[in-house]
Design a protein around this motif. Structure first.
Motif, PDB file in Angstrom:
ATOM      1  N   LYS A  58       0.779  -1.100  -0.061  1.00 33.32           N
ATOM      2  CA  LYS A  58      -0.019   0.133  -0.055  1.00 33.32           C
ATOM      3  C   LYS A  58       0.715   1.169  -0.062  1.00 33.32           C
ATOM      4  O   LYS A  58       0.701   2.262  -0.350  1.00 33.32           O
ATOM      5  CB  LYS A  58      -0.736   0.046   1.241  1.00 33.32           C
ATOM      6  N   THR A  59       2.426   1.125   0.255  1.00 34.85           N
ATOM      7  CA  THR A  59       3.244   1.750   0.132  1.00 34.85           C
ATOM      8  C   THR A  59       4.273   2.413  -0.779  1.00 34.85           C
ATOM      9  O   THR A  59       5.193   3.398  -0.796  1.00 34.85           O
ATOM     10  CB  THR A  59       3.606   1.956   1.741  1.00 34.85           C
ATOM     11  N   GLN A  73      -3.447   1.772  -6.892  1.00 35.10           N
ATOM     12  CA  GLN A  73      -1.944   0.620  -7.715  1.00 35.10           C
ATOM     13  C   GLN A  73      -1.289   0.694  -8.775  1.00 35.10           C
ATOM     14  O   GLN A  73      -1.107   0.529  -9.043  1.00 35.10           O
ATOM     15  CB  GLN A  73      -2.719  -1.502  -7.927  1.00 35.10           C
TER      16      GLN A  73
END
Length: 211
Positions: free
Chosen positions: A22-23, A110
């Motif tokens: 997510k990062t 994404q």
């Protein structure tokens, strides 16, 4: 941070790792911001020449020229850094639209990651160009190009703008767009490639007509 380096050697495996994080996009964004700042810094002497010529051609009051020049320099630096950031989020939205068209499985962040990592080759090309501009005696940033436009002497011609589209770093970025989008959307690479290449041609040629 590992992904920032492996994207050049093994893009598919890199995007598969990025898909689960997510990062991951933050690291690519940080590198883009740093490289953008360096590129603007290297180009600034030539940009200042261009700004000064523009100011003189507009016959601005000499007493205001220093103020106008300072404002223009700050604006150029700010836009040079912010433009890549804006572009990756806008590109992420375009990929999200494509994701709906091909019925993919990608999520917005994404797809933002795909845009961020795919922008790295173009930024490296920009860095190489900026170094050439800084080390060569040129009057305009347009005098230095890594595209086929470099072989055209008239930098204001339609042929120059057309050939400028054929840039190895830009093409590299498009290849990463295709690979990354296919991974995130979980769709065949060929299907994604057709849409991305057609969209790139339409946007590129369309922007030429608006100039």
């Amino acid at each position: 941070m590992k992904n920032v380096f492996t994207i050049f050697a093994s893009p598919e495996q890199t995007f598969k790792r990025v898909r689960e994080s997510k990062t991951a996009w933050l690291f690519a964004l940080a590198v883009l911001l740093i490289l953008s700042a360096v590129v603007i810094y290297l180009q600034m002497p030539v940009l200042e020449k261009e700004m000064l010529r523009t100011i003189q051609n507009q016959q601005i009051d000499p007493a205001l020229q220093d103020s106008v020049m300072s404002t223009a320099k700050i604006s150029s630096f700010a836009m040079g850094i912010l433009s890549p950031v804006i572009m990756i989020f806008v590109t992420g939205l375009l990929f999200l639209l494509l994701n709906l068209v091909v019925r993919g499985e990608g999520k917005y962040m994404q797809l933002v990651s795909v845009a961020a990592y795919s922008a790295l080759p173009g930024m490296i090309g920009g860095l190489i160009t900026a170094i050439m501009i800084r080390t060569m005696d040129v009057q305009s940033a347009a005098d230095v190009s890594l595209s086929l436009g470099a072989f055209v002497s008239d930098k204001s011609s339609e042929m120059f703008r057309l050939l400028s589209l054929i840039n190895p770093f830009s093409i590299w970025g498009i290849v990463l767009y295709v690979i990354g989008s296919a991974v995130m959307m979980n769709r065949p690479r060929k299907t994604v490639a057709i849409w991305i290449i057609v969209a790139w041609l339409v946007l590129s040629l369309g922007s030429m007509l608006l100039v």
